[in-house]
Design a protein around this motif. Structure first.
Motif, PDB file in Angstrom:
ATOM      1  N   ILE A  41      -6.875  -5.220  -5.968  1.00  0.00           N
ATOM      2  CA  ILE A  41      -7.331  -4.451  -4.806  1.00  0.00           C
ATOM      3  C   ILE A  41      -6.941  -5.225  -3.556  1.00  0.00           C
ATOM      4  O   ILE A  41      -7.249  -6.406  -3.412  1.00  0.00           O
ATOM      5  N   SER A  42      -6.233  -4.542  -2.644  1.00  0.00           N
ATOM      6  CA  SER A  42      -5.776  -5.164  -1.397  1.00  0.00           C
ATOM      7  C   SER A  42      -6.043  -4.213  -0.246  1.00  0.00           C
ATOM      8  O   SER A  42      -6.306  -3.020  -0.447  1.00  0.00           O
ATOM      9  N   ASP A  43      -5.973  -4.742   0.981  1.00  0.00           N
ATOM     10  CA  ASP A  43      -5.944  -3.817   2.108  1.00  0.00           C
ATOM     11  C   ASP A  43      -4.517  -3.287   2.249  1.00  0.00           C
ATOM     12  O   ASP A  43      -3.602  -3.740   1.559  1.00  0.00           O
ATOM     13  N   GLN A  44      -4.318  -2.326   3.124  1.00  0.00           N
ATOM     14  CA  GLN A  44      -3.000  -1.697   3.205  1.00  0.00           C
ATOM     15  C   GLN A  44      -1.982  -2.522   3.981  1.00  0.00           C
ATOM     16  O   GLN A  44      -0.857  -2.064   4.198  1.00  0.00           O
ATOM     17  N   ASN A  45      -2.354  -3.748   4.339  1.00  0.00           N
ATOM     18  CA  ASN A  45      -1.390  -4.714   4.857  1.00  0.00           C
ATOM     19  C   ASN A  45      -0.981  -5.716   3.784  1.00  0.00           C
ATOM     20  O   ASN A  45      -0.199  -6.627   4.048  1.00  0.00           O
ATOM     21  N   GLY A  46      -1.548  -5.555   2.569  1.00  0.00           N
ATOM     22  CA  GLY A  46      -1.190  -6.434   1.466  1.00  0.00           C
ATOM     23  C   GLY A  46      -2.087  -7.630   1.280  1.00  0.00           C
ATOM     24  O   GLY A  46      -1.824  -8.470   0.409  1.00  0.00           O
ATOM     25  N   ASN A  47      -3.162  -7.759   2.060  1.00  0.00           N
ATOM     26  CA  ASN A  47      -4.089  -8.876   1.903  1.00  0.00           C
ATOM     27  C   ASN A  47      -5.014  -8.615   0.711  1.00  0.00           C
ATOM     28  O   ASN A  47      -5.721  -7.602   0.676  1.00  0.00           O
ATOM     29  N   LYS A  48      -5.007  -9.515  -0.255  1.00  0.00           N
ATOM     30  CA  LYS A  48      -5.752  -9.300  -1.486  1.00  0.00           C
ATOM     31  C   LYS A  48      -7.254  -9.378  -1.248  1.00  0.00           C
ATOM     32  O   LYS A  48      -7.760 -10.298  -0.600  1.00  0.00           O
ATOM     33  N   ILE A  49      -7.974  -8.406  -1.799  1.00  0.00           N
ATOM     34  CA  ILE A  49      -9.436  -8.359  -1.717  1.00  0.00           C
ATOM     35  C   ILE A  49     -10.051  -8.868  -3.009  1.00  0.00           C
ATOM     36  O   ILE A  49     -10.991  -9.657  -3.004  1.00  0.00           O
ATOM     37  N   ASN A  50      -9.515  -8.438  -4.134  1.00  0.00           N
ATOM     38  CA  ASN A  50     -10.037  -8.881  -5.431  1.00  0.00           C
ATOM     39  C   ASN A  50      -8.998  -8.578  -6.499  1.00  0.00           C
ATOM     40  O   ASN A  50      -8.094  -7.766  -6.299  1.00  0.00           O
ATOM     41  N   GLN A  51      -9.135  -9.251  -7.629  1.00  0.00           N
ATOM     42  CA  GLN A  51      -8.231  -8.991  -8.754  1.00  0.00           C
ATOM     43  C   GLN A  51      -8.966  -9.222 -10.069  1.00  0.00           C
ATOM     44  O   GLN A  51      -9.789 -10.132 -10.184  1.00  0.00           O
ATOM     45  N   PHE A  52      -8.684  -8.360 -11.051  1.00  0.00           N
ATOM     46  CA  PHE A  52      -9.260  -8.474 -12.385  1.00  0.00           C
ATOM     47  C   PHE A  52      -8.127  -8.469 -13.402  1.00  0.00           C
ATOM     48  O   PHE A  52      -7.136  -7.759 -13.244  1.00  0.00           O
TER      49      PHE A  52
END
Length: 495
Positions: free
Chosen positions: A296-307
């Motif tokens: 999950i990232s914002d639409q600028n590509g900054n990662k929010i979380n990953q599973f």
């Protein structure tokens, strides 16, 4: 295994116990070649249902309690205008746009309930070296979008206050689109790489999208009033997000990277991927038979979380069993082992969907695959109609019902594997149980109602014609024409 089957049986029985309310029923006689669609006006708390047969168009206006306010009837346009492709609204003026199959001839049909007026106007489009991309209504404005062949130039035909179409051209030649190998190509090549026909799946807020629709690699999102968002997921390295500003008609392209995998890691160099947009976030899935990445990232590509889930481990971020559903909610079983899930979604088309309710993100990950019928046209089943693979002329409800009704019955003739996940506003996993959505209740009702089942032909054409589904005042409504009793019925479903 017996316990799993029992749990599934109890789950389905609890679904079947739900009842639906008829909020409106009225007498209506329609001839064959009928089709329906609706316009929801949340600002004025009214719904207008357009009921069409081979001779006339009847429009009925309802208040928020579905009491009939008034109605208008006019003649249906001549036969060459076989498709309703959109609508627009300005003040009290409603315009319905009909079109010929090649879209070069448009009939603009005007309705004004206050003045009790109707009028029909013809519009001719040249469409020189252009291919249709999409037809949309956003914020009561209709857009017919084309692309000039072998270029990155989009043309927008936009409804004005008089029901005519003005033109805007956007040259995106300065942007770098990608093909399936992640090489740079123009937009037309990117959109037609798999087929000469352009099919982009619309994702609407009218109802939570099904996994069967969300597995498409080309999508268009219209959840903002001043922006159209395209996503292109034709390779496993990244997702391209193309945003068109509807105020100044400029374009912006972002490429959101998928997780980089070292060559040979996880047993295979071949990965499949997909994505889904919601709010200002992008959810990406990348998988092979050994592993699944959910990012999950914002639409600028900054990662929010990953599973991450591997085939030999329990999937720690799921909130339900893993289900396999073949053709119907009645043919549903639980998959007991994680490796079955990861393997099965790689055998078909992986996808992800997400919707927001009460501040939480309800997410489904899995896959969908057509079940081929031998001996039928093109060897495809009912679902081919919305996927762009069924080689027939578009039907008259194509624009306004293809998402909502296609969404509702999109699991028919599909092999679907999925699990449910729940996340908070920052996409941290929650352990809460997930309830049954209004959309699932409507879907179940559709499969259980004998009167509706009787109207279904082998390719679902009658079903399309007799149903509408829409959201109004946060409630989901299903409309159906009972052709035996000559009545139109509206049912409601709540969360």
């Amino acid at each position: 295994m017996i316990k799993k089957l029992l749990l599934t049986s109890l789950f389905l029985n609890s679904l079947f116990s739900f009842s639906q309310d008829i909020v409106k029923e009225f007498d209506l006689k329609l001839e064959k070649k009928r089709d329906f669609f609706q316009v929801v006006n949340e600002d004025e708390k009214e719904v207008i249902i357009f009921l069409n047969d081979k001779e006339k168009v009847t429009s009925i206006r309802f208040d928020q309690k579905f009491s009939i306010i008034d109605s208008l009837t006019t003649s249906r346009p001549e036969k060459k205008y076989g498709n309703i492709i959109g609508y627009s609204k300005t003040d009290d003026n409603y315009f319905i746009f009909w079109a010929s199959e090649d879209r070069k001839e448009i009939s603009s049909q005007y309705f004004n309930f206050a003045k009790k007026e109707t009028k029909t106007t013809s519009i001719n489009l040249e469409l020189k070296k252009e291919k249709i991309v999409k037809e949309l209504t956003i914020n009561n404005v209709f857009y017919l979008i084309t692309i000039i062949k072998n270029t990155s130039i989009l043309k927008f035909y936009i409804s004005n206050n008089d029901g005519n179409l003005n033109t805007k051209t956007i040259d995106l030649s300065n942007l770098q689109f990608k093909n399936k190998l992640a090489n740079e190509v123009n937009l037309y090549t990117a959109l037609t790489e798999k087929s000469s026909d352009i099919f982009i799946q619309n994702i609407s807020t009218d109802s939570p999208p099904s996994l069967a629709l969300s597995t498409k690699q080309y999508k268009i999102y219209t959840y903002k009033n001043d922006e159209i968002i395209f996503t292109i997921g034709n390779n496993a390295f990244s997702t391209d997000i193309l945003k068109i500003n509807l105020n100044d008609f400029t374009g912006n392209l972002k490429s959101i990277q998928q997780p980089a995998i070292a060559r040979g890691a996880y047993g295979s160099i071949i990965f499949k991927s997909n994505s889904f947009l919601i709010d200002d976030k992008i959810i990406q899935i990348k998988t092979n038979p050994e592993v699944l990445f959910l990012t999950i990232s914002d639409q600028n590509g900054n990662k929010i979380n990953q599973f991450i889930a591997s085939r030999e481990e329990e999937i720690t971020f799921k909130n339900s069993d893993v289900f396999q559903e073949i053709k119907s909610i009645h043919n549903k079983k639980v998959l007991e082992k994680p490796k079955q899930f990861i393997r099965k979604i790689n055998d078909s088309n992986p996808g992800i969907l997400c919707y927001k309710l009460n501040g939480l993100y309800y997410t489904v990950i899995g896959s969908s695959q057509e079940i081929v019928h031998r001996g039928g046209p093109t060897g495809m089943g009912i679902g081919a109609g919305f996927g762009g693979s069924f080689n027939v002329a578009p039907m008259s409800f194509d624009f306004l019902s293809s998402y909502t009704i296609g969404n509702l019955i999109s699991y028919k003739d599909k092999n679907v594997v999925y699990t449910n996940c729940l996340f908070d506003s920052n996409f941290n996993h929650l352990e809460n149980k997930i309830g049954i959505s209004a959309f699932e209740k409507a879907r179940l009702f559709l499969e259980e109602n004998e009167e509706l089942i009787e109207s279904i032909s082998i390719f679902g054409r009658d079903l399309y014609k007799d149903l509408i589904i829409f959201k109004f005042n946060a409630t989901l409504y299903l409309g159906n024409y009972n052709k035996e009793n000559k009545k139109y019925q509206i049912f409601s479903f709540s969360e």
